[in-house]
Design an enzyme around this catalytic site. Structure first.
Site, mmCIF file in Angstrom:
data_model
loop_
_atom_site.group_PDB
_atom_site.id
_atom_site.type_symbol
_atom_site.label_atom_id
_atom_site.label_comp_id
_atom_site.label_asym_id
_atom_site.label_seq_id
_atom_site.Cartn_x
_atom_site.Cartn_y
_atom_site.Cartn_z
ATOM 1 C CE LYS A 30 -3.508 2.439 1.263
ATOM 2 N NZ LYS A 30 -4.931 2.374 -0.162
ATOM 3 C CB ALA A 40 -12.820 7.971 -2.795
ATOM 4 C CB CYS A 58 -3.156 8.350 -6.054
ATOM 5 S SG CYS A 58 -4.999 8.344 -5.284
ATOM 6 C CE LYS A 82 -0.689 1.661 -10.048
ATOM 7 N NZ LYS A 82 -1.723 0.993 -9.335
ATOM 8 N N GLY A 88 -4.345 -3.272 -14.640
ATOM 9 C CA GLY A 88 -5.668 -2.835 -15.344
ATOM 10 C C GLY A 88 -6.974 -4.065 -15.501
ATOM 11 N N GLY A 89 -7.178 -4.264 -14.684
ATOM 12 C CA GLY A 89 -8.351 -5.740 -14.919
ATOM 13 C C GLY A 89 -7.868 -6.563 -14.918
ATOM 14 N N GLY A 129 -5.049 -6.320 -9.121
ATOM 15 C CA GLY A 129 -5.722 -5.825 -8.546
ATOM 16 C C GLY A 129 -6.560 -5.175 -8.386
#
Lengths: 314, 41
Positions: free
Chosen positions: A64, A89, A148, A183, A261-262, A283
């Site tokens: 994290k 969020a 972010c 990132k 991503g996915g 993720g």
């Protein structure tokens, strides 16, 4: 630029595994156990999952995102369902770098490859954090969170302005000799330009993509679902966007790419490798199935040589 | 609640003395006084 050159230096570090496939991968100078990591923010500090999973089955995991001081996140609601994905969020709620180094890292089994994720509101704070985590032998590499999508200051503003991004990467680069990934945010017009900035300022690799900035509306209450109004869309909904951006970046830079991503299956992971990624991160799928990343990592070990996980990029 | 094991931080409920509790790990049952009810959606 040819895809094979883009992936240069990415292949196994020698010595085939028992199945004839060497699953080891070097990403931006980080020796991974295989090509499958978990994405920052979706796997906590590893300690939450360690009782249930052998984290050494993963290529590695990105912890994290950390700030110098402990940080509370946004008030609820923090998450919302979306078609083929979710919005979040959270806003970088974390234990702070001191507790991470003194409590979280030592609690992980030996042999787990850990990347720290650094966040801050200005370059100097990112750099100080990078220096702090670099002092710990268990930190194999650092990922700068320049993307972010749901904090008031920091994060995405660095990932959307090439001059700010250059300053950020250069400042952190001076603060650490550890392998450094950046990132990137998908919330830009030309992702390749941002990757070129990272390469020029000394990043060892790029991770992409972070969540796509989004919002959802509660019609009954006539207001946004998320307390923060805006959030980040993740999950299968963004996978084609991520693939497109990984492919574009692979054409533009020669530093390695970690694709995210996915990803929900080994086949999804292979798509990213075919687009030029050296490794991948799982993720949102971790929320549906905490064993997903380990399962994909296992698949990467048993895939026959010359196909899928060891195929050349497009 | 997205994950149920304390990593997504999506189920945070505001504590009456500041900060947040995770419903999945610290809950789901709380002493009523621990929670800032006005801070819930």
């Amino acid at each position: 630029m040819g895809g094979a050159a883009v992936r240069g230096g990415a292949s196994g570090a020698g010595g085939a595994a028992a199945g004839g496939v060497d699953e080891r991968v070097v990403l931006a100078g980080i020796p991974l156990r295989n090509a499958v990591l978990t994405a920052s923010g979706t796997f906590g500090y590893g300690t939450e999952l360690a009782p249930f999973l052998d984290l050494r089955e993963l290529g590695g995991f990105v912890a994290k995102s950390l700030t110098l001081e402990p940080r509370h996140g946004n008030p609820p609601p923090r998450i919302a369902e979306a078609p083929a994905g979710m919005l979040n969020a959270i806003s970088i709620e974390n234990v702070g770098v001191k507790a991470f180094l003194e409590e979280k890292l030592p609690a992980l089994p030996e042999g787990v490859v850990v990347l720290a994720s650094a966040f801050g509101t200005e370059p100097g704070l990112y750099a100080e954090l990078a220096a702090r985590v670099s002092s710990h032998p268990r930190v194999a590499g650092i990922e700068i969170n320049a993307s972010c999508p749901h904090v008031k200051a920091g994060g995405i503003e660095f990932g959307q302005d090439p001059r700010l991004l250059a300053e950020l990467v250069a400042t952190v680069r001076r603060a650490t000799a550890r392998p450094l990934l950046v990132k990137l945010s998908p919330n830009v017009t030309r992702i390749a330009d941002m990757a070129r900035v990272c390469e020029a300022e000394g990043a060892d690799g790029v991770t992409l993509i972070n969540a796509v900035q989004a919002m959802e509306v509660d019609v009954e209450r006539r207001r946004p679902v998320l307390s923060n109004i805006l959030g980040g869309l993740s999950g299968p909904a963004i996978r084609p966007i991520a693939l497109r951006m990984v492919w574009q970046v692979a054409q533009a830079v020669s530093i390695p790419i970690c694709g995210v991503g996915g990803i929900g299956s080994a086949e999804d992971a292979v798509k990213f490798l075919l687009c030029g990624a050296t490794a991948v991160q799982v993720g949102t799928q971790n929320y549906l199935d905490p064993t997903a990343a380990v399962g994909i990592a296992r698949a990467s070990r048993t895939t026959p040589a010359g196909t899928a996980f060891s195929a050349s990029p497009i | 609640m997205a994950c149920g094991f304390g990593v997504c931080l999506g189920c945070a409920a505001p504590r009456s003395h500041g900060g947040f509790a995770l419903v999945c790990r610290q809950g789901p049952v709380f002493e009523a006084g621990e929670i800032d009810w006005a801070g819930l959606p």
